[in-house]
Motif scaffolding. Structure first.
Motif, PDB file in Angstrom:
ATOM      1  N   THR A 276       6.804   2.001 -12.912  1.00 47.55           N
ATOM      2  CA  THR A 276       6.085   0.922 -12.342  1.00 47.55           C
ATOM      3  C   THR A 276       6.561   0.332 -11.059  1.00 47.55           C
ATOM      4  O   THR A 276       7.545   0.941 -10.763  1.00 47.55           O
ATOM      5  CB  THR A 276       6.131  -0.328 -13.445  1.00 47.55           C
ATOM      6  N   LEU A 277       6.221  -0.735 -10.527  1.00 45.76           N
ATOM      7  CA  LEU A 277       6.595  -1.356  -9.416  1.00 45.76           C
ATOM      8  C   LEU A 277       7.920  -1.779  -9.605  1.00 45.76           C
ATOM      9  O   LEU A 277       8.732  -1.995  -8.729  1.00 45.76           O
ATOM     10  CB  LEU A 277       5.650  -2.318  -8.824  1.00 45.76           C
ATOM     11  N   LEU A 278       8.231  -2.397 -10.722  1.00 48.70           N
ATOM     12  CA  LEU A 278       9.507  -3.084 -10.824  1.00 48.70           C
ATOM     13  C   LEU A 278      10.870  -2.272 -10.549  1.00 48.70           C
ATOM     14  O   LEU A 278      11.777  -2.622  -9.853  1.00 48.70           O
ATOM     15  CB  LEU A 278       9.842  -3.707 -12.502  1.00 48.70           C
ATOM     16  N   PRO A 279      10.993  -1.038 -10.815  1.00 51.29           N
ATOM     17  CA  PRO A 279      12.051  -0.076 -10.546  1.00 51.29           C
ATOM     18  C   PRO A 279      12.258  -0.399  -8.894  1.00 51.29           C
ATOM     19  O   PRO A 279      13.455  -0.286  -8.398  1.00 51.29           O
ATOM     20  CB  PRO A 279      11.891   1.265 -10.894  1.00 51.29           C
ATOM     21  N   PHE A 280      11.496  -0.087  -8.124  1.00 53.24           N
ATOM     22  CA  PHE A 280      11.339  -0.231  -6.611  1.00 53.24           C
ATOM     23  C   PHE A 280      11.900  -1.732  -6.144  1.00 53.24           C
ATOM     24  O   PHE A 280      12.512  -1.753  -5.246  1.00 53.24           O
ATOM     25  CB  PHE A 280      10.139   0.193  -5.917  1.00 53.24           C
ATOM     26  N   LEU A 281      11.314  -2.783  -6.898  1.00 52.39           N
ATOM     27  CA  LEU A 281      11.809  -3.999  -6.578  1.00 52.39           C
ATOM     28  C   LEU A 281      13.215  -4.244  -6.764  1.00 52.39           C
ATOM     29  O   LEU A 281      13.911  -4.853  -5.960  1.00 52.39           O
ATOM     30  CB  LEU A 281      10.954  -5.026  -7.208  1.00 52.39           C
ATOM     31  N   VAL A 282      13.711  -3.547  -8.024  1.00 50.06           N
ATOM     32  CA  VAL A 282      14.963  -3.791  -8.448  1.00 50.06           C
ATOM     33  C   VAL A 282      15.693  -3.005  -7.087  1.00 50.06           C
ATOM     34  O   VAL A 282      16.946  -3.422  -6.678  1.00 50.06           O
ATOM     35  CB  VAL A 282      15.533  -2.945  -9.521  1.00 50.06           C
ATOM     36  N   ARG A 283      15.449  -1.932  -6.866  1.00 49.08           N
ATOM     37  CA  ARG A 283      16.141  -1.040  -5.711  1.00 49.08           C
ATOM     38  C   ARG A 283      16.080  -1.916  -4.399  1.00 49.08           C
ATOM     39  O   ARG A 283      17.234  -2.027  -3.767  1.00 49.08           O
ATOM     40  CB  ARG A 283      15.275   0.232  -5.432  1.00 49.08           C
ATOM     41  N   ALA A 284      14.981  -2.647  -4.134  1.00 49.23           N
ATOM     42  CA  ALA A 284      14.909  -3.458  -3.052  1.00 49.23           C
ATOM     43  C   ALA A 284      16.048  -4.680  -2.870  1.00 49.23           C
ATOM     44  O   ALA A 284      16.376  -4.744  -1.952  1.00 49.23           O
ATOM     45  CB  ALA A 284      13.625  -4.038  -2.885  1.00 49.23           C
ATOM     46  N   LEU A 285      16.065  -5.109  -4.309  1.00 53.04           N
ATOM     47  CA  LEU A 285      17.098  -6.422  -4.351  1.00 53.04           C
ATOM     48  C   LEU A 285      18.495  -5.571  -3.970  1.00 53.04           C
ATOM     49  O   LEU A 285      19.417  -6.297  -3.264  1.00 53.04           O
ATOM     50  CB  LEU A 285      17.236  -6.951  -5.670  1.00 53.04           C
ATOM     51  N   VAL A 286      18.866  -4.494  -4.455  1.00 55.65           N
ATOM     52  CA  VAL A 286      19.946  -3.847  -4.515  1.00 55.65           C
ATOM     53  C   VAL A 286      20.264  -3.770  -3.262  1.00 55.65           C
ATOM     54  O   VAL A 286      21.520  -4.124  -2.451  1.00 55.65           O
ATOM     55  CB  VAL A 286      20.198  -2.757  -5.349  1.00 55.65           C
ATOM     56  N   VAL A 287      19.653  -3.298  -2.228  1.00 59.17           N
ATOM     57  CA  VAL A 287      19.906  -2.897  -0.753  1.00 59.17           C
ATOM     58  C   VAL A 287      19.910  -4.224  -0.023  1.00 59.17           C
ATOM     59  O   VAL A 287      20.609  -4.460   0.913  1.00 59.17           O
ATOM     60  CB  VAL A 287      18.694  -1.869  -0.217  1.00 59.17           C
TER      61      VAL A 287
ATOM     62  N   THR B  38       0.914  -1.267  -0.066  1.00 56.11           N
ATOM     63  CA  THR B  38       0.076  -0.089  -0.079  1.00 56.11           C
ATOM     64  C   THR B  38       0.890   1.079  -0.047  1.00 56.11           C
ATOM     65  O   THR B  38       0.597   2.323  -1.137  1.00 56.11           O
ATOM     66  CB  THR B  38      -0.892  -0.013   1.190  1.00 56.11           C
ATOM     67  N   ALA B  39       1.820   1.335   1.106  1.00 56.63           N
ATOM     68  CA  ALA B  39       2.649   2.454   1.012  1.00 56.63           C
ATOM     69  C   ALA B  39       3.592   2.825  -0.250  1.00 56.63           C
ATOM     70  O   ALA B  39       3.498   3.741  -0.727  1.00 56.63           O
ATOM     71  CB  ALA B  39       3.526   2.328   2.257  1.00 56.63           C
ATOM     72  N   ILE B  40       4.011   1.917  -0.719  1.00 57.25           N
ATOM     73  CA  ILE B  40       4.992   1.864  -1.867  1.00 57.25           C
ATOM     74  C   ILE B  40       4.155   2.171  -3.175  1.00 57.25           C
ATOM     75  O   ILE B  40       4.758   3.029  -4.037  1.00 57.25           O
ATOM     76  CB  ILE B  40       5.924   0.623  -2.252  1.00 57.25           C
ATOM     77  N   GLU B  41       3.036   1.605  -3.336  1.00 54.74           N
ATOM     78  CA  GLU B  41       2.095   2.375  -4.399  1.00 54.74           C
ATOM     79  C   GLU B  41       1.611   3.463  -4.044  1.00 54.74           C
ATOM     80  O   GLU B  41       1.518   4.399  -5.182  1.00 54.74           O
ATOM     81  CB  GLU B  41       0.846   1.172  -4.485  1.00 54.74           C
TER      82      GLU B  41
ATOM     83  N   LEU C 144      11.742  -3.634   3.374  1.00 56.54           N
ATOM     84  CA  LEU C 144      12.017  -2.366   2.409  1.00 56.54           C
ATOM     85  C   LEU C 144      10.955  -1.937   1.884  1.00 56.54           C
ATOM     86  O   LEU C 144      10.911  -0.608   1.556  1.00 56.54           O
ATOM     87  CB  LEU C 144      13.316  -2.708   1.612  1.00 56.54           C
ATOM     88  N   ILE C 145      10.217  -2.832   1.219  1.00 58.31           N
ATOM     89  CA  ILE C 145       8.894  -2.387   0.468  1.00 58.31           C
ATOM     90  C   ILE C 145       7.859  -1.886   1.274  1.00 58.31           C
ATOM     91  O   ILE C 145       7.227  -0.999   0.999  1.00 58.31           O
ATOM     92  CB  ILE C 145       8.576  -3.832  -0.279  1.00 58.31           C
ATOM     93  N   GLU C 146       7.763  -2.500   2.322  1.00 59.13           N
ATOM     94  CA  GLU C 146       6.532  -1.739   3.272  1.00 59.13           C
ATOM     95  C   GLU C 146       6.815  -0.545   4.009  1.00 59.13           C
ATOM     96  O   GLU C 146       6.174   0.116   4.574  1.00 59.13           O
ATOM     97  CB  GLU C 146       6.393  -3.097   4.443  1.00 59.13           C
ATOM     98  N   GLN C 147       8.113  -0.366   4.011  1.00 62.94           N
ATOM     99  CA  GLN C 147       8.741   0.812   4.459  1.00 62.94           C
ATOM    100  C   GLN C 147       9.700   1.594   3.667  1.00 62.94           C
ATOM    101  O   GLN C 147      11.002   1.540   3.452  1.00 62.94           O
ATOM    102  CB  GLN C 147       9.545   0.706   6.010  1.00 62.94           C
ATOM    103  N   PRO C 148       8.964   2.178   2.457  1.00 61.36           N
ATOM    104  CA  PRO C 148       9.781   2.555   1.349  1.00 61.36           C
ATOM    105  C   PRO C 148      10.846   3.562   1.408  1.00 61.36           C
ATOM    106  O   PRO C 148      11.745   3.726   0.750  1.00 61.36           O
ATOM    107  CB  PRO C 148       8.664   2.639   0.289  1.00 61.36           C
ATOM    108  N   ALA C 149      10.647   4.368   2.250  1.00 58.95           N
ATOM    109  CA  ALA C 149      11.662   5.219   2.683  1.00 58.95           C
ATOM    110  C   ALA C 149      13.172   4.690   3.234  1.00 58.95           C
ATOM    111  O   ALA C 149      13.918   5.248   2.586  1.00 58.95           O
ATOM    112  CB  ALA C 149      11.445   6.385   3.995  1.00 58.95           C
ATOM    113  N   THR C 150      13.060   3.612   3.719  1.00 57.05           N
ATOM    114  CA  THR C 150      14.174   2.704   3.820  1.00 57.05           C
ATOM    115  C   THR C 150      15.133   2.205   2.606  1.00 57.05           C
ATOM    116  O   THR C 150      16.135   2.094   2.549  1.00 57.05           O
ATOM    117  CB  THR C 150      14.134   1.501   4.780  1.00 57.05           C
ATOM    118  N   LEU C 151      14.525   2.298   1.675  1.00 63.39           N
ATOM    119  CA  LEU C 151      15.094   1.999   0.222  1.00 63.39           C
ATOM    120  C   LEU C 151      16.295   3.201  -0.007  1.00 63.39           C
ATOM    121  O   LEU C 151      17.005   2.728  -0.731  1.00 63.39           O
ATOM    122  CB  LEU C 151      14.051   2.192  -0.996  1.00 63.39           C
TER     123      LEU C 151
END
Length: 426
Positions: free
Chosen positions: A253-264, A232-235, A416-423
Motif C-alpha cells: 500500500t502507500l503506507l510503507p512508502f510514507l514510513v520510508r519517507a519519514l525515516v529518510v 503519480t510517480a510513487i503510485e 521524497l514522495i514526488e521523486q521516489p527514487a530518492t527514498l
C-alpha cells in the motif's frame, strides 16, 4: 458442587488496577473452559479474561466501567465436585504461549473443590435462527458484532454454532442465506416520528481515548500544516512492484512508502522524532524511529507501533503494518505493541477527506496525517495534465517545534514522495 472464584489477574508492568469494560456472560450462564468471560482495559490495551473451568456463573464481581484492583474478585463459577476452599498460586499470563500479537491472559483462580470434574458443556445450537429475549446479549466477538451491525442483522435472532452458542461470522452468512435478516423487524413508515433515546456509558477504550485526546489538546500547543503532494510517480512505482513481486512478497500500500519517507526525512529533522516531558522540561530525541500507525478498531482508535522502521525494507514494513493492524482490529494487540512510538502516521484511507487536523499522540511532538488521493488537472510546463494528488495534513507541538522547521520537514517528505527514487539513495 464447588465454586471457582476468579480474581482480577495481574496484567504486569506494575499495573495495580484495571477497568472492567464488558461482560460476555451473565448470572446463570453455562460456560466452558477458555470461553471469554469479560474484557478489561489497561491504560492502552483491551485484555480478554477466559474461564479456566466448565461451570455455571453464580456471581459477577463488578459492573462495566468500574475500576477494579488487581486481586479483587471478578466472577464466581459453580462447578461439579466438592472439596475444601484453598488458595492457588496466580498463573502467569498466557502471552508466552500465544503469538506475539496476543494479549489474552489467564485469571487468578481460587479453587474450592480439590479436583472438580467438568459438567457437560452447554449444547451447541444448530440452525440459522433463534429467538432470545430483547435484553439478552448473545455471545459474539466485537468483529462479529460490527459485521452484524453493518448487515442490519439483530444479533439476538441469530443462532450461534460456536462454543457455548457463540455467534460466528459463518452464522451471519447462514442467517442471510435464509433471507430472514428482517423477519422480526416491524414495518415502519419512512417518515414516522421517533422519540427513542439511548444513553451510552463512556467506558473502556472509549474512555481512554477521550482522556488522551483531552489531555493532548490541553497540554500541547497544536498547530497544523497542510501540503499538496503529487503521488503519480510513487503510485506508478507501487503498481509496478506489486505486479512484479506482489505474488511472492505481498502487496504494497502507500503506507510503507510514507514510513520510508519519514525515516529518510528524519535524518535531517531529528527534532521531529522526539518526546517532550513537559513536567521535567526535557526533550528526548531518539535515533530509533518507532512509527505509530493510527488504526481504527471496533472498540476505538488504537496506535500499534512499527518498531525500528529505520531498519525495515518496504515489504518488511508492509508486513508489520498489516500484522499490527489486524491485531489491533481483533483486540489482540499487546501492551508492548501499543506503546513506545516516537512519531505517528494517521490515515483514513479512501475516507481521508481533503484536509484534517490530527491530534498529537503525546508525548510525541509530530503527527503526519494522510488524506485521500484524487485525480486533478494540474499545470506542468504550461500544459494541463491529470495527476494523482494527495494532501498531507500534519500537526506539531509548537512548544518544541518551530513553524519553519515543520514546513521544511513536510517539504522534505514531499520531495521524497514526488521523486521516489530518492527514498532509496544512500
Amino acid at each position: 458442587m464447588g465454586t471457582h472464584v476468579i480474581k482480577m489477574p495481574d496484567i504486569g508492568e506494575g499495573i495495580a488496577e484495571v477497568e472492567l469494560s464488558q461482560w460476555h456472560v451473565k448470572v446463570g450462564d453455562l460456560v466452558v473452559e477458555d470461553q471469554v468471560l469479560a474484557d478489561v482495559m489497561t491504560d492502552k490495551a483491551m485484555v480478554d479474561i477466559p474461564s479456566p473451568v466448565h461451570g455455571k456463573v453464580i456471581a459477577l464481581g463488578g459492573q462495566p466501567g468500574e475500576v477494579m484492583a488487581v486481586g479483587s474478585v471478578l466472577i464466581s463459577i459453580e462447578v461439579e465436585g466438592a472439596g475444601n476452599l484453598r488458595e492457588s498460586a496466580a498463573p502467569a499470563p498466557v502471552a508466552a504461549k500465544e503469538p506475539p500479537a496476543a494479549s489474552k491472559v489467564e485469571a487468578t483462580v481460587e479453587s474450592k473443590p480439590a479436583a472438580a470434574a467438568a459438567p457437560r458443556s452447554a449444547p451447541v445450537c444448530q440452525g440459522p435462527m433463534v429467538a432470545r429475549e430483547a435484553d439478552e446479549r448473545p455471545l459474539a466477538s466485537p468483529a462479529v458484532r460490527k459485521h452484524a451491525l453493518d448487515l442490519g442483522i439483530q444479533l439476538r435472532l441469530v443462532r450461534g454454532t460456536g462454543p457455548a452458542g457463540r455467534v460466528l461470522h459463518e452464522d451471519l452468512d447462514a442467517y442471510l442465506a435464509q433471507g430472514q435478516s428482517n423477519a422480526s423487524a416491524p414495518a415502519a413508515a419512512a417518515y414516522a416520528q421517533r422519540h427513542d433515546e439511548e444513553q451510552i456509558q463512556v467506558i473502556g477504550m472509549r474512555r481512554k481515548i477521550a482522556q488522551r485526546m483531552q489531555d493532548a489538546t490541553q497540554r500541547a500547543a497544536h498547530f497544523s500544516y497542510v501540503e499538496e503532494i503529487d503521488v503519480t510517480a510513487i503510485e506508478e512505482l507501487r503498481a509496478h512492484l506489486n505486479e512484479k513481486h506482489g505474488a511472492s512478497r505481498g502487496k504494497l500500500t502507500l503506507l510503507p512508502f510514507l514510513v520510508r519517507a519519514l525515516v529518510v526525512a528524519l535524518r535531517d529533522f531529528p527534532q521531529m522524532n522526539a518526546r517532550y516531558d513537559d513536567e521535567a522540561q526535557v526533550i528526548t530525541r531518539l535515533g530509533a524511529v518507532h512509527v505509530g500507525v493510527a488504526t481504527q478498531s471496533d472498540v476505538g482508535l488504537m496506535v500499534p507501533v512499527v518498531r525500528h522502521a529505520e531498519a525495515r525494507s518496504l515489504w518488511d514494513s508492509a508486513a508489520e503494518i498489516s500484522r499490527l493492524a489486524n491485531a489491533a482490529r481483533n483486540g489482540k494487540a499487546s501492551r508492548d505493541e501499543l506503546s513506545g512510538s516516537t512519531i505517528t502516521l494517521t490515515s483514513l484511507g479512501a475516507l481521508g477527506g481533503i484536509v484534517s487536523t490530527p491530534v498529537l499522540n503525546l508525548p510525541e511532538v509530530a503527527i503526519v496525517g494522510v488524506n485521500k488521493i484524487v485525480e486533478r488537472p494540474m499545470v506542468i510546463k504550461g500544459q494541463v495534465v491529470i495527476r494523482k494528488m494527495m494532501n498531507l495534513s500534519s500537526s506539531f507541538d509548537h512548544r518544541v517545534v518551530d513553524g519553519m522547521d515543520a514546513a521544511l520537514f513536510i517539504q522534505a517528505i514531499r520531495g521524497l514522495i514526488e521523486q521516489p527514487a530518492t527514498l532509496f539513495v544512500e
